[in-house]
Design an enzyme around this catalytic site. Structure first.
Site, PDB file in Angstrom:
ATOM      1  N   HIS A 138      65.876 -32.973 -60.760  1.00 31.96           N
ATOM      2  CA  HIS A 138      66.686 -33.310 -61.925  1.00 31.96           C
ATOM      3  C   HIS A 138      66.396 -34.755 -62.327  1.00 31.96           C
ATOM      4  CE1 HIS A 138      70.147 -33.839 -64.575  1.00 31.96           C
ATOM      5  NE2 HIS A 138      70.410 -32.547 -64.466  1.00 31.96           N
TER       6      HIS A 138
ATOM      7  N   ASN B 132      65.094 -28.801 -63.581  1.00 27.17           N
ATOM      8  CA  ASN B 132      66.138 -28.746 -64.606  1.00 27.17           C
ATOM      9  C   ASN B 132      65.634 -29.339 -65.917  1.00 27.17           C
ATOM     10  OD1 ASN B 132      69.159 -28.389 -65.255  1.00 27.17           O
ATOM     11  ND2 ASN B 132      68.740 -30.493 -65.903  1.00 27.17           N
ATOM     12  N   GLU B 133      65.708 -28.547 -66.978  1.00 23.97           N
ATOM     13  CA  GLU B 133      65.408 -28.969 -68.340  1.00 23.97           C
ATOM     14  C   GLU B 133      64.067 -29.695 -68.486  1.00 23.97           C
ATOM     15  OE1 GLU B 133      68.815 -31.091 -69.828  1.00 23.97           O
ATOM     16  OE2 GLU B 133      70.022 -29.261 -69.933  1.00 23.97           O
TER      17      GLU B 133
ATOM     18  N   TYR C 170      74.184 -26.032 -75.262  1.00 20.90           N
ATOM     19  CA  TYR C 170      75.268 -26.897 -75.700  1.00 20.90           C
ATOM     20  C   TYR C 170      75.581 -26.769 -77.190  1.00 20.90           C
ATOM     21  CZ  TYR C 170      75.251 -29.186 -71.164  1.00 20.90           C
ATOM     22  OH  TYR C 170      75.349 -29.433 -69.819  1.00 20.90           O
TER      23      TYR C 170
ATOM     24  N   GLU D 168      74.327 -24.430 -67.470  1.00 22.27           N
ATOM     25  CA  GLU D 168      75.002 -25.598 -68.043  1.00 22.27           C
ATOM     26  C   GLU D 168      75.580 -25.216 -69.394  1.00 22.27           C
ATOM     27  OE1 GLU D 168      73.064 -29.373 -68.382  1.00 22.27           O
ATOM     28  OE2 GLU D 168      72.194 -29.268 -66.380  1.00 22.27           O
TER      29      GLU D 168
END
Length: 371
Positions: free
Chosen positions: A83, A127-128, A272, A339
């Site tokens: 991350h 992550n991302e 999001y 998330e």
């Protein structure tokens, strides 16, 4: 108990305001014991298999305690290996733009599988990767602070995909039979809605936005081992107009495409917000992802915005459309929403009707997507 970070590039470059402690993973582990399933982030720098030190053993001891406490409380940990905290020694070798990071990450992943895999059954490698590639290597606003528009993000993403696939194969070959776990990569994406749904140019721009965001990583990993056709043709065409002899997008070899294809056991999604997308002609002579994409992001003024994040327009129906897109595009995978949230400025009210309404609407949209 707090575990201090080892030297890593966020602290060295100063591009991210952090203390010397791991604010993601090294919080008091009792506070993690709150849900039936919990996403736990390991720090590459505190469990570094490439540099064994006392700190590495302290990191392992810490995560052992976290995992054991979660399991004792009936919580299944979902462990993220990376991350955004690459050890500085790897960044000094070129970071995610270097081929060397792929092997180093695989060593680290195998170390974690071997050490924690008897208890951890759900793994996320990275992550991302989109956020890291774009903000870390294209715009340089996030660590490692490299600004190489039109090339840096593509090269970093290339190695992020290769590193994920290599780690997945290591788990599949060396650990799955005994540990019976599952491995994926956490992909973030907004939903892209055409600015003018009746305008073919905006419709195509929305498709390009998805190709340059979610599909950039999902298409090679879930489908065919290669980048989306829209992305390849778009970057090639813009590169040619800018006088480049070849496309600025790296190419996977035939062997790499075979190796990357299908390296996932579930779809890990971070969502999001949503944006309206309109076509934007490239007028830049200099390479950039923005010029390549030819798509402008617009926030609809009618959408409410979270008080704690100016960019976070609250659009629950966008999640439903994104879930349907993933289902239709990626062969109906098992999806974990890893998330999602609604940020508020301090102090948050005790009578938190905004958050209550947010979760109600979001869960309703997810339910609609299952009917």
């Amino acid at each position: 108990m707090i575990v201090k970070r080892t030297d890593h590039y966020w602290e060295r470059r100063g591009t991210q305001p952090l203390t010397s402690t791991d604010t993601y993973s090294a919080i008091n582990y009792q506070r993690l014991i709150s849900k039936c399933q919990r996403k736990l982030l390991l720090a590459f720098s505190s469990t570094n298999a490439n540099h064994v030190s006392l700190l590495s053993f302290l990191g392992v001891d810490y995560y052992d305690k976290v995992i054991d406490s979660l399991l004792a409380s009936g919580v299944a940990p979902v462990v993220t290996l990376f991350h955004f905290d690459l050890p500085q020694c790897l960044e000094d070798q070129g970071g995610w733009q270097s081929d060397a990071v792929v092997k180093a990450f695989d060593n680290y992943a195998q170390f974690c599988f071997r050490t924690f895999g008897d208890r951890v059954k759900l793994w996320i490698t990275i992550n991302e990767p989109y956020v890291l590639a774009e903000l870390g290597y294209e715009k340089g606003v996030m660590a490692p602070g490299i600004k190489e528009p039109g090339t840096g993000a593509y090269l970093a993403a290339h190695n992020l995909i290769r590193a994920h696939a290599t780690a997945w194969h290591s788990y599949d070959t060396l650990f799955r039979a005994k540990q019976s776990g599952f491995v994926s990569i956490a992909l973030n994406s907004d939903w892209a809605e055409p600015f003018n749904p009746a305008d073919p140019a905006d419709q195509e721009a929305a498709k390009r936005h998805m190709a340059f965001c979610l599909d950039w990583f999902a298409t090679p990993i879930f489908l065919d081992g290669d980048y989306p056709a829209i992305m390849k043709s778009q970057i090639s065409a813009v590169s040619k107009r800018q006088g480049c002899l070849s496309s600025r997008l790296p190419e996977f070899t035939k062997e790499e495409k075979i190796m990357i294809k299908g390296t996932t056991d579930f779809f890990s999604l971070n969502y999001y917000t949503t944006r309206r997308i309109k076509h934007q002609d490239t007028t830049h002579d200099q390479p950039s992802m923005t010029a390549d994409k030819e798509a402008e992001q617009v926030t609809d003024p009618s959408w409410p915005v979270a008080t704690g994040s100016s960019w976070l327009a609250v659009v629950p129906w966008g999640l439903r459309r994104l879930l349907k897109y993933i289902k239709d595009t990626y062969n109906h995978p098992i999806i974990y929403i890893t998330e999602n949230g609604f940020s508020q400025s301090d102090p948050a009210p005790l009578d938190d009707t905004q958050r209550w309404e947010y979760f109600k609407l979001t869960l309703q949209e997810i339910l609609k997507g299952t009917i």
